[in-house]
Design a protein around this motif. Sequence first.
Motif: not given
Length: 502
Positions: A245, A452, A494, A497
């Motif tokens: 992340l 996130e 999400r 990512l």
Amino acid sequence: MTFVLDGAHLTCEQVDRAAHGSGIALGSTARAQAAWRMAGLLNGPVYGRTTGVGANKDVDTEDTGLDLLRSHAGGAGPTIEAFRARATLVVRLNQLLAGGSGVDPALLPVLAAAVNLGLTPPIRTYGAIGTGDLTALATTALCLLGELPWTRPSDTVRIEAPAGDTRNPSTEAETGTGTGTGTQAGAGTGDTRSWERAEGGPPGTRPGDPVPRFALASVDALPFISSGAATLADAALACHRLGVLLSAATAVAARSFRAIEASLEPLSPVVQRGAEQTEVAAGLRALVGSTSPRRVQDPYGYRAFPQVHGAVLDALGRAERTITEEMNAAPENPLIAGGRAWHNGNFHSARVALALDALRAALVQTATLSAARLATLNDPANTGLLPFLAERPGLSGVMILEYVAHSALAELRHLAAPVTLGGAVLSLGTEDHASFTPQAARSALAAAEPLEIVLACELVASVRALRQRGLPCDLPLDPAMRDRPLDADLDAARGLLPGLVP
């Protein structure tokens, strides 16, 4: 893809792979065998082998190890997820391969087979305070003894023989036969592993499934549970996921830089200090390419990105190095080495707790900066577009994303509360300190979700701003600008990512 455990080179990334289905194989068990042979020659009082534990350390005992396992398996709360329990088995197995426990090495291929079969112990959430994951590992031991049922996830996991083992677990699992020793474990003990068929095994397995068993001796009980393997597993999983992340965060910030034409001056090599800050600035410069700055100075969300994000990457690096060292060491008390038993406090995980406390605090800083960039994307003074990137005047556009981001950010702040400020005195005053590392590790793992979400909010807004300005954007997010629910956009962002990692 299968990887080899050797007690010396386990990484956080490998723990994550194994937790989510990768097979494992055993490397050399020489160090474990040496410690086991040495333990069998010991004379005099040895904590947990010839004495009780905790406040009972001065009480001579004999053959009470299995009672120790039964009494210490009493955790509370819901059982942890299968992937975390699987990671726990991998970390403990690697530590045992490092040597020093004195546990019968015939146990090792049985534990490896449990991992490869997808079987996990029903570990409860609460029960550890940073001086060893006693409830988690005692529960595991009772599964090996057949006194508690293994838990099997619904998906099928590949079965592979440990390296150097001439027996084929998958074949013997089918027939219920096979108690040969293999080539690397069990020498001198008479192999105590077995492969029972599920018809005669505990609940939680399907007919025909193998059920790994191991008849732990009384003297193996404390040596098996004297570890913080469950805590280290959570910490390793957290570091890996957070690393992904935090790498993606740079790619998200690059889109925001382009969307508002932020100045690249703060990213110049001339102004950087320290390796992490310099690396962050260079990576971001490469991703942004070039801009046509409108302002002499941009808000902190842009101007201070190398300083803030460099700091969190530095904290992540320290945490990962600390956790990796602990996973590849023998945390045993007593440590069997040099011809004797060394009573010690290496099971105490203060350094891991401190590293994780620092990491979670740093996460708040970088997430706060992401929320600040989101605010600039909603502001016409920065974008030259309508407020909240709306389709037409008066509409709300992506206004709600700020609320979502700050809701997640509040959760991240809550999870950042330091655990190392706490303390505990247990077992009649014998154990008078605790690090609460399990709580730090759980919080670090839980922190991945709100981080996130914050990054996803920024990504959705930056992509919309780029599109409204007619600038290139290659991400498959919904291009519609009308007011509508944005939950699907956030879910999609999400999911994107991990793919943004440079």
